[in-house]
Design a protein around this motif. Structure first.
Motif, PDB file in Angstrom:
ATOM      1  N   ARG A 157       0.836  -1.194   0.000  1.00  0.00           N
ATOM      2  CA  ARG A 157       0.000   0.000   0.000  1.00  0.00           C
ATOM      3  C   ARG A 157       0.873   1.246   0.000  1.00  0.00           C
ATOM      4  NH1 ARG A 157      -3.051  -3.301  -1.132  1.00  0.00           N
ATOM      5  NH2 ARG A 157      -4.750  -4.181   0.016  1.00  0.00           N
ATOM      6  N   ARG A 158       0.341   2.310  -0.554  1.00  0.00           N
ATOM      7  CA  ARG A 158       1.033   3.591  -0.532  1.00  0.00           C
ATOM      8  C   ARG A 158       1.319   3.996   0.910  1.00  0.00           C
ATOM      9  NH1 ARG A 158      -1.539   8.075  -4.090  1.00  0.00           N
ATOM     10  NH2 ARG A 158      -1.989   9.442  -2.384  1.00  0.00           N
ATOM     11  N   GLY A 159       2.530   4.483   1.166  1.00  0.00           N
ATOM     12  CA  GLY A 159       2.917   4.915   2.501  1.00  0.00           C
ATOM     13  C   GLY A 159       3.642   3.853   3.308  1.00  0.00           C
ATOM     14  N   MET A 160       3.593   2.591   2.866  1.00  0.00           N
ATOM     15  CA  MET A 160       4.316   1.526   3.573  1.00  0.00           C
ATOM     16  C   MET A 160       5.812   1.714   3.363  1.00  0.00           C
ATOM     17  SD  MET A 160       2.207  -1.919   2.595  1.00  0.00           S
ATOM     18  CE  MET A 160       2.817  -2.966   3.902  1.00  0.00           C
ATOM     19  N   THR A 161       6.610   1.364   4.377  1.00  0.00           N
ATOM     20  CA  THR A 161       8.059   1.400   4.240  1.00  0.00           C
ATOM     21  C   THR A 161       8.530   0.032   3.775  1.00  0.00           C
ATOM     22  OG1 THR A 161       8.246   3.055   5.995  1.00  0.00           O
ATOM     23  CG2 THR A 161      10.240   1.830   5.442  1.00  0.00           C
ATOM     24  N   VAL A 162       9.310   0.047   2.696  1.00  0.00           N
ATOM     25  CA  VAL A 162       9.783  -1.191   2.090  1.00  0.00           C
ATOM     26  C   VAL A 162      11.268  -1.078   1.776  1.00  0.00           C
ATOM     27  CG1 VAL A 162       7.554  -1.825   1.075  1.00  0.00           C
ATOM     28  CG2 VAL A 162       9.138  -0.409  -0.236  1.00  0.00           C
ATOM     29  N   GLU A 163      11.860  -2.202   1.473  1.00  0.00           N
ATOM     30  CA  GLU A 163      13.236  -2.266   0.992  1.00  0.00           C
ATOM     31  C   GLU A 163      13.168  -2.756  -0.444  1.00  0.00           C
ATOM     32  OE1 GLU A 163      16.509  -5.133   2.474  1.00  0.00           O
ATOM     33  OE2 GLU A 163      16.554  -3.364   3.776  1.00  0.00           O
ATOM     34  N   ILE A 164      13.820  -2.031  -1.353  1.00  0.00           N
ATOM     35  CA  ILE A 164      13.745  -2.378  -2.763  1.00  0.00           C
ATOM     36  C   ILE A 164      15.133  -2.608  -3.364  1.00  0.00           C
ATOM     37  CG2 ILE A 164      11.615  -1.064  -3.080  1.00  0.00           C
ATOM     38  CD1 ILE A 164      13.351   1.008  -4.656  1.00  0.00           C
ATOM     39  N   ASP A 165      15.148  -3.376  -4.455  1.00  0.00           N
ATOM     40  CA  ASP A 165      16.303  -3.461  -5.344  1.00  0.00           C
ATOM     41  C   ASP A 165      16.074  -2.384  -6.394  1.00  0.00           C
ATOM     42  OD1 ASP A 165      17.605  -5.625  -4.186  1.00  0.00           O
ATOM     43  OD2 ASP A 165      16.519  -7.088  -5.395  1.00  0.00           O
ATOM     44  N   GLN A 166      17.018  -1.482  -6.575  1.00  0.00           N
ATOM     45  CA  GLN A 166      16.868  -0.379  -7.519  1.00  0.00           C
ATOM     46  C   GLN A 166      16.746  -0.870  -8.951  1.00  0.00           C
ATOM     47  OE1 GLN A 166      19.470   3.121  -6.838  1.00  0.00           O
ATOM     48  NE2 GLN A 166      20.506   1.693  -5.465  1.00  0.00           N
ATOM     49  N   SER A 167      15.936  -0.164  -9.723  1.00  0.00           N
ATOM     50  CA  SER A 167      15.832  -0.501 -11.143  1.00  0.00           C
ATOM     51  C   SER A 167      16.208   0.675 -12.021  1.00  0.00           C
ATOM     52  CB  SER A 167      14.409  -0.955 -11.483  1.00  0.00           C
ATOM     53  OG  SER A 167      13.495   0.095 -11.283  1.00  0.00           O
ATOM     54  N   ASN A 168      16.335   1.874 -11.451  1.00  0.00           N
ATOM     55  CA  ASN A 168      16.619   3.044 -12.289  1.00  0.00           C
ATOM     56  C   ASN A 168      17.974   3.676 -11.990  1.00  0.00           C
ATOM     57  OD1 ASN A 168      15.918   4.122  -9.805  1.00  0.00           O
ATOM     58  ND2 ASN A 168      14.655   5.745 -10.628  1.00  0.00           N
ATOM     59  N   ILE A 227      17.525  -0.177  -1.030  1.00  0.00           N
ATOM     60  CA  ILE A 227      17.152   1.138  -0.505  1.00  0.00           C
ATOM     61  C   ILE A 227      15.843   1.003   0.245  1.00  0.00           C
ATOM     62  CG2 ILE A 227      16.321   3.420  -1.181  1.00  0.00           C
ATOM     63  CD1 ILE A 227      18.264   3.438  -3.394  1.00  0.00           C
ATOM     64  N   ARG A 228      15.749   1.719   1.379  1.00  0.00           N
ATOM     65  CA  ARG A 228      14.501   1.774   2.141  1.00  0.00           C
ATOM     66  C   ARG A 228      13.786   3.073   1.847  1.00  0.00           C
ATOM     67  NH1 ARG A 228      15.387  -0.431   8.283  1.00  0.00           N
ATOM     68  NH2 ARG A 228      15.968  -2.526   7.664  1.00  0.00           N
ATOM     69  N   GLY A 229      12.468   2.995   1.821  1.00  0.00           N
ATOM     70  CA  GLY A 229      11.683   4.199   1.623  1.00  0.00           C
ATOM     71  C   GLY A 229      10.206   3.893   1.664  1.00  0.00           C
ATOM     72  N   GLU A 230       9.414   4.973   1.607  1.00  0.00           N
ATOM     73  CA  GLU A 230       7.960   4.831   1.613  1.00  0.00           C
ATOM     74  C   GLU A 230       7.450   4.757   0.180  1.00  0.00           C
ATOM     75  OE1 GLU A 230       5.567   7.398   4.059  1.00  0.00           O
ATOM     76  OE2 GLU A 230       7.278   7.737   5.389  1.00  0.00           O
ATOM     77  N   ILE A 231       6.481   3.892  -0.023  1.00  0.00           N
ATOM     78  CA  ILE A 231       5.896   3.709  -1.354  1.00  0.00           C
ATOM     79  C   ILE A 231       5.075   4.931  -1.728  1.00  0.00           C
ATOM     80  CG2 ILE A 231       4.261   2.373  -2.739  1.00  0.00           C
ATOM     81  CD1 ILE A 231       4.977  -0.072  -1.033  1.00  0.00           C
ATOM     82  N   ARG A 232       5.370   5.482  -2.919  1.00  0.00           N
ATOM     83  CA  ARG A 232       4.533   6.535  -3.501  1.00  0.00           C
ATOM     84  C   ARG A 232       3.491   5.884  -4.407  1.00  0.00           C
ATOM     85  NH1 ARG A 232       7.527  10.808  -6.896  1.00  0.00           N
ATOM     86  NH2 ARG A 232       7.886  11.738  -4.866  1.00  0.00           N
ATOM     87  N   ARG A 282      11.233  -6.626   0.575  1.00  0.00           N
ATOM     88  CA  ARG A 282      10.502  -6.917   1.814  1.00  0.00           C
ATOM     89  C   ARG A 282       9.868  -5.660   2.366  1.00  0.00           C
ATOM     90  NH1 ARG A 282      13.072  -6.094   6.892  1.00  0.00           N
ATOM     91  NH2 ARG A 282      14.981  -4.917   6.670  1.00  0.00           N
ATOM     92  N   VAL A 283       8.853  -5.855   3.205  1.00  0.00           N
ATOM     93  CA  VAL A 283       8.234  -4.766   3.946  1.00  0.00           C
ATOM     94  C   VAL A 283       9.042  -4.592   5.218  1.00  0.00           C
ATOM     95  CG1 VAL A 283       6.158  -4.012   5.161  1.00  0.00           C
ATOM     96  CG2 VAL A 283       5.962  -5.241   2.981  1.00  0.00           C
ATOM     97  N   VAL A 284       9.365  -3.344   5.571  1.00  0.00           N
ATOM     98  CA  VAL A 284      10.138  -3.057   6.769  1.00  0.00           C
ATOM     99  C   VAL A 284       9.155  -2.930   7.937  1.00  0.00           C
ATOM    100  CG1 VAL A 284      11.690  -1.414   7.885  1.00  0.00           C
ATOM    101  CG2 VAL A 284      11.910  -1.879   5.440  1.00  0.00           C
TER     102      VAL A 284
END
Length: 68
Positions: free
Chosen positions: A12-23, A33-38, A64-66
């Motif tokens: 969901r938007r606003g959740m903090t997740v850890e992602i593998d960068q694609s850009n 990278i950790r951050g909130e989903i836009r 994963r979801v943090v």
């Protein structure tokens, strides 16, 4: 795709997740990278998982979801 990665329905938007960068130029070698989903970007059945854009503008595939 790892069976432990969250599905599109779990994100969901606003959740903090850890992602593998694609850009990033160095995406294959970059640290997660950790951050909130836009935005959850519809990728269908991508073997890499669900693609999202973080509030920082970085896009990538959710590892994963943090926990809060």
């Amino acid at each position: 795709m790892s069976g432990n990665r969250p599905t599109e329905d779990e994100l969901r938007r606003g959740m903090t997740v850890e992602i593998d960068q694609s850009n990033a130029d160095n995406a294959p070698d970059a640290d997660p990278i950790r951050g909130e989903i836009r935005t959850v970007i519809d990728e269908g059945d991508s073997p890499q998982g669900v693609k999202v854009e973080l509030k920082s503008g970085v896009t990538g595939y959710v590892e994963r979801v943090v926990p809060e």
